[in-house]
Design a protein around this motif. Sequence first.
Motif, PDB file in Angstrom:
ATOM      1  N   ARG A 263      54.173  36.983   5.298  1.00 47.38           N
ATOM      2  CA  ARG A 263      55.396  36.659   6.417  1.00 47.38           C
ATOM      3  C   ARG A 263      56.064  35.590   6.333  1.00 47.38           C
ATOM      4  NH1 ARG A 263      54.376  38.536  11.670  1.00 47.38           N
ATOM      5  NH2 ARG A 263      53.730  40.694  11.644  1.00 47.38           N
ATOM      6  N   SER A 264      55.822  34.641   5.246  1.00 44.78           N
ATOM      7  CA  SER A 264      56.743  33.506   4.828  1.00 44.78           C
ATOM      8  C   SER A 264      57.531  33.793   3.685  1.00 44.78           C
ATOM      9  CB  SER A 264      55.811  32.066   4.548  1.00 44.78           C
ATOM     10  OG  SER A 264      54.920  32.503   3.824  1.00 44.78           O
ATOM     11  N   ASN A 265      57.526  35.049   3.377  1.00 46.58           N
ATOM     12  CA  ASN A 265      58.338  35.712   2.080  1.00 46.58           C
ATOM     13  C   ASN A 265      59.256  36.884   2.314  1.00 46.58           C
ATOM     14  OD1 ASN A 265      59.174  36.675  -0.589  1.00 46.58           O
ATOM     15  ND2 ASN A 265      56.961  36.377  -1.355  1.00 46.58           N
TER      16      ASN A 265
ATOM     17  N   GLN B 137      49.195  23.513   9.423  1.00 45.68           N
ATOM     18  CA  GLN B 137      48.205  22.325   9.825  1.00 45.68           C
ATOM     19  C   GLN B 137      49.099  21.104   9.466  1.00 45.68           C
ATOM     20  OE1 GLN B 137      44.355  22.221   8.426  1.00 45.68           O
ATOM     21  NE2 GLN B 137      43.883  20.260   9.483  1.00 45.68           N
ATOM     22  N   THR B 138      49.806  20.923   8.399  1.00 48.21           N
ATOM     23  CA  THR B 138      50.599  19.701   8.140  1.00 48.21           C
ATOM     24  C   THR B 138      51.712  19.410   9.032  1.00 48.21           C
ATOM     25  OG1 THR B 138      51.507  20.799   6.321  1.00 48.21           O
ATOM     26  CG2 THR B 138      49.535  19.371   5.758  1.00 48.21           C
ATOM     27  N   VAL B 139      52.536  20.667   9.200  1.00 48.68           N
ATOM     28  CA  VAL B 139      53.715  20.620  10.287  1.00 48.68           C
ATOM     29  C   VAL B 139      53.064  20.202  11.460  1.00 48.68           C
ATOM     30  CG1 VAL B 139      55.287  21.998  11.697  1.00 48.68           C
ATOM     31  CG2 VAL B 139      55.083  22.205   8.962  1.00 48.68           C
ATOM     32  N   ALA B 140      51.966  20.664  12.024  1.00 52.25           N
ATOM     33  CA  ALA B 140      51.607  20.508  13.403  1.00 52.25           C
ATOM     34  C   ALA B 140      51.423  18.893  13.430  1.00 52.25           C
ATOM     35  CB  ALA B 140      50.387  21.238  13.872  1.00 52.25           C
ATOM     36  N   LYS B 141      50.418  18.314  12.535  1.00 55.12           N
ATOM     37  CA  LYS B 141      50.091  17.012  12.430  1.00 55.12           C
ATOM     38  C   LYS B 141      51.662  16.165  12.538  1.00 55.12           C
ATOM     39  CE  LYS B 141      47.319  13.791   9.697  1.00 55.12           C
ATOM     40  NZ  LYS B 141      46.433  13.698   8.640  1.00 55.12           N
ATOM     41  N   LYS B 142      52.492  16.522  11.699  1.00 51.04           N
ATOM     42  CA  LYS B 142      53.773  15.856  11.634  1.00 51.04           C
ATOM     43  C   LYS B 142      54.681  15.574  13.018  1.00 51.04           C
ATOM     44  CE  LYS B 142      57.505  15.272   8.363  1.00 51.04           C
ATOM     45  NZ  LYS B 142      57.250  13.983   7.952  1.00 51.04           N
ATOM     46  N   TYR B 143      54.690  17.037  13.582  1.00 48.50           N
ATOM     47  CA  TYR B 143      55.675  17.354  14.584  1.00 48.50           C
ATOM     48  C   TYR B 143      55.065  16.749  15.997  1.00 48.50           C
ATOM     49  CZ  TYR B 143      58.738  18.042  10.744  1.00 48.50           C
ATOM     50  OH  TYR B 143      59.526  17.962   9.753  1.00 48.50           O
ATOM     51  N   GLY B 144      53.577  16.576  16.118  1.00 51.12           N
ATOM     52  CA  GLY B 144      53.138  16.293  17.598  1.00 51.12           C
ATOM     53  C   GLY B 144      52.629  17.620  18.032  1.00 51.12           C
ATOM     54  N   ILE B 145      52.100  18.521  17.295  1.00 56.11           N
ATOM     55  CA  ILE B 145      51.830  19.768  17.963  1.00 56.11           C
ATOM     56  C   ILE B 145      49.961  19.714  17.632  1.00 56.11           C
ATOM     57  CG2 ILE B 145      51.767  22.233  17.288  1.00 56.11           C
ATOM     58  CD1 ILE B 145      54.453  21.497  16.085  1.00 56.11           C
TER      59      ILE B 145
ATOM     60  N   ARG C 264      53.630  22.463   1.143  1.00 54.87           N
ATOM     61  CA  ARG C 264      54.247  23.877   1.169  1.00 54.87           C
ATOM     62  C   ARG C 264      53.674  24.837  -0.040  1.00 54.87           C
ATOM     63  NH1 ARG C 264      58.839  23.236   4.493  1.00 54.87           N
ATOM     64  NH2 ARG C 264      58.581  20.699   4.251  1.00 54.87           N
ATOM     65  N   GLY C 265      53.191  25.956   0.133  1.00 55.33           N
ATOM     66  CA  GLY C 265      52.612  26.522  -1.234  1.00 55.33           C
ATOM     67  C   GLY C 265      53.707  27.544  -1.511  1.00 55.33           C
ATOM     68  N   PRO C 266      53.436  28.132  -2.692  1.00 53.27           N
ATOM     69  CA  PRO C 266      54.447  28.758  -3.714  1.00 53.27           C
ATOM     70  C   PRO C 266      54.794  29.968  -2.957  1.00 53.27           C
ATOM     71  CG  PRO C 266      52.384  28.860  -4.812  1.00 53.27           C
ATOM     72  CD  PRO C 266      51.978  28.083  -3.519  1.00 53.27           C
ATOM     73  N   ASN C 267      54.385  30.586  -1.793  1.00 54.44           N
ATOM     74  CA  ASN C 267      54.730  31.708  -1.208  1.00 54.44           C
ATOM     75  C   ASN C 267      55.691  31.654  -0.198  1.00 54.44           C
ATOM     76  OD1 ASN C 267      53.981  34.680  -0.375  1.00 54.44           O
ATOM     77  ND2 ASN C 267      53.014  33.705   1.344  1.00 54.44           N
ATOM     78  N   ILE C 268      55.843  30.198   0.184  1.00 54.63           N
ATOM     79  CA  ILE C 268      57.026  30.177   1.051  1.00 54.63           C
ATOM     80  C   ILE C 268      58.298  30.125   0.442  1.00 54.63           C
ATOM     81  CG2 ILE C 268      57.787  28.301   2.687  1.00 54.63           C
ATOM     82  CD1 ILE C 268      54.828  27.455   3.348  1.00 54.63           C
ATOM     83  N   LYS C 269      58.860  31.047   0.866  1.00 51.55           N
ATOM     84  CA  LYS C 269      60.139  31.408   0.371  1.00 51.55           C
ATOM     85  C   LYS C 269      61.309  31.164   1.470  1.00 51.55           C
ATOM     86  CE  LYS C 269      59.025  33.114  -3.528  1.00 51.55           C
ATOM     87  NZ  LYS C 269      57.915  32.354  -3.849  1.00 51.55           N
ATOM     88  N   PRO C 270      62.659  30.623   0.800  1.00 51.04           N
ATOM     89  CA  PRO C 270      63.774  30.556   2.037  1.00 51.04           C
ATOM     90  C   PRO C 270      63.930  31.806   2.565  1.00 51.04           C
ATOM     91  CG  PRO C 270      64.297  29.792  -0.341  1.00 51.04           C
ATOM     92  CD  PRO C 270      63.059  30.429  -0.451  1.00 51.04           C
ATOM     93  N   PHE C 271      64.204  31.458   4.058  1.00 52.30           N
ATOM     94  CA  PHE C 271      64.610  32.714   4.750  1.00 52.30           C
ATOM     95  C   PHE C 271      65.788  33.176   4.821  1.00 52.30           C
ATOM     96  CE2 PHE C 271      64.053  29.019   7.323  1.00 52.30           C
ATOM     97  CZ  PHE C 271      65.244  29.126   8.423  1.00 52.30           C
TER      98      PHE C 271
END
Length: 647
Positions: free
Chosen positions: A493-495, A82-90, A448-455
Motif C-alpha cells: 500500500r506504500s508502493n 508509529q514514528t510519524v504518530a510520535k512526531k506529529y501528535g497522534i 522509512r523502510g525500503p518499501n515506501i516509494k514516492p506516490f
Amino acid sequence: MGLTMSQKIISRHLLSGEMTAGCEIAIRIDQTLTQDSTGTMAYLQFEAIGLPRVKTELSVAYIDHNTLQTGFENADDHRYIQTVAKKYGILFSKPGNGVCHQVHIERFGVPGKTLLGSDSHTPTCGGIGMLAIGAGGLDVAVAMGGGPYYLTMPRMVKIELSGRLQPWVSAKDIILEVLRRLTVKGGVGKIIEYAGDALAHLTVPERATITNMGAELGATTSIFPSDDVTRAFLSAQGREEDFQPLEPDADAVYDEYWHIDLAELEPLAARPHSPDNVATVRRIGPIAIDQVAIGSCTNSSLMDMLKVAAILKGRSVHPDVSLVIAPGSRQVLNMLADRGALSDMIAAGARILESACGPCIGMGQAPRTNAVSLRTNNRNFYGRSGTASASVYLVGPEVAAASALTGVLTDPRTLGPAPQISLPSHFSVNDNLIIPPAENGSSVEVIRGPNIKPFPVNQAIAGDIAGKVLITVGDDITTDHIMPSNAKLLPYRSNVPYLADHCLTPCDPEFPARAKAEGGGFIVAGANYGQGSSREHAALAPLQLGVRAVLAKSFARIHMANLINNGILPLQFKNPADYDHLGLLDELIIENAEAQIRDLASGQPLAVLNRTRSISIACSSDLSDRQARILLAGGLLNDTRAREQTD
Ligand code: MIC
Ligand code: SF4
C-alpha cells in the motif's frame, strides 16, 4: 424548521456553504482516525503538506489491517506510522489493540463531535451519535492539518425502527433488511438517521453494527441518537463525562422515510457477491459450508462474542468446517478470557485469531477453492476473501455460530432458546497498547523502510485530453475490483508502482499492460463505480497508469472525491445509453479541457468526442468551483501548494 441530528452537528461545525442538500459545504473535523492500509499514504501526504503537528482535538493511528508479517513490508510500514504518530501528535494504537472502529467507539468516540477516518466504515461511531465519515487519505491528511473537510450536503433519510427483535434475530438482520430495501446504491448522497421506540432496546454495539454497514448503502454516514443507552455504554467504558445528548428536533424534516417492524424480521444472509443480495436463511436453505469467520468491525463486540461463545459452549465445530474467530479489540479478547467464554470457544474447536481485520480483508484465512464461507463481515465482494472462486455469505453471529456446529447454513431458531446476553456495567479498561505522542516531536526521527516509494502526483490540465478507452466495465464495480487487496497485495500500500500492475485485473488481467502500452487513457464504467472502500489507491494506481478520466453512469461518493483529489476527471454520462457508444480502444478527446472543466462547474455539459465512431458524448459532473480548481491544478496536493504560495 427543526433540524435532524446530523444537521445539528453540521451546523455547529459548518465553516462554509449552505446546509441545502446538494450544495458543497465545509465542516471542521474534531477527530481523525487512520488505519495502516490507508494510513501510510495519508501520513506521507500529511508530511508533504509540511505542518509540524496535527491540529485536531484527537487523532489516532491504528494498526489493524496489515498484521500478517510474511515479509518486512508491513512491519516497516507499522514502524513508519508509529514514528510519524510520535512526531506529529497522534495517538498510536499498536497491532493487537484491535480494529480501528471497534476501539474508537470503545475508547474515543464522543457524541455530537465530527470524526473523519481513512476507512469507509468510520460511520461505525454513528452508533454513539457522532457524525463519523469515511474519506480518502488525502482528505484525512488535510483535516489533521486543521483544514476543512468538504462534502456535498446530504439528503436526510429517517428509518424508524419499531417493535422488538425475535429471539435469534439481531442487529445484523436489521441492516441486511435495510440493504435489501435500499440496495448498495440507495444511500448515495444521503445520511441515514435511526429513530423509533425500538431504539430503547438496541445497545451501542448493536447500533454500531447498523451504522457500520451504512457504508454498504453508499451513505455519507448513519447516526443514532445519543440517549440513555449511549450514556450507559460510555459510563461502562469509564467515560461518562464524554456523554452529550443528541436527538432530532420534533419538527425535523426528512427527505425520505422508511419503517421497519423489528418483530417481523427473521435471520437473513447476503448472498455472493453483494451485501444487498439478501434473502432469508430459511429460503436459501441448508447449503454445505467450508468456513465460518466471525469478527470484523461489524460484529466483533463483546456482546457478539459472548453470544457466539454461549452457542458453542459444550459443543463441537463440524468436522468439515474451519471456524475462525477474531474478537474486535483487545478489550473484548481480555474480557472473553476473564469470563471463561474464550475457553468455551477454544474447547468447541474455534481457531482464535488476533484482534484485527484478518479474514475480512483477505489477510489470511483465504478459503479453499470453490468454498462456501459464512462471514459476519460487511462485504462479500468478488475475490475479497483471497479466493476468487469462493462464495461468501454475510450473516449475523448467531447464524454463523449455529452453522459452524451443523456444517450447513442454519437458521439458529432451530437450536432452541437463544442465549440472553446483556451489556456489562463495566468494561475492563486497559489502554497500555495506545502510545501517546512525544510532547515535542521536532527531534523525533521518522523511520522509512525500503518499501515506501514516492506516490504519483498528477500535472495541471492544459490543452486537450486525448487517449483511448482502456477498459469498459459494468455496474457496481467495487474498489476491490479496481485495487484488489489481499494478503499478497496489502503489504504494498506504500508502493503504488507495484500495486498499479494489479489495477482492475479482476475485470481484465490485461488492463495494466494495455494502459502502459497506450500511455494512459480513459476508463468507461456503469453505475455506482468505485463503491466500497475509501482506499485512495483505487485512484492512485490508475493515475500511475496514466488514466486521465473515468466516464461512468454514476460514482460512489468517496471514490469520486479520491479521483478529484488526484486530478482524474470523473465524468457522468448525461444520457446513460451513451455507455453503449464506447468500445475498447476507441479514441477519445476532450478538446480544450481547461475551459470545459470550468464550464462543468457552472452546470454546462462537457463534450467527449469519440473519434473512432465520430460521435460526441455529453457528460456532466456535480463539480463545485473548488473541485474544478483542484482538477485543473492536477489534484489537491498541487492545489494546496499553489494556494500556499499565493497566500
Ligand atoms: C475495507 O473494508 O475495504 C477496508 C480495507 O477497510 C477499506 C480500507 C482500505 O482499503 O484500506 C475501507 O473500507 O475503506
Ligand atoms: Fe477491517 Fe473489514 Fe472493517 Fe474494513 S470492513 S475496517 S477490513 S474489519
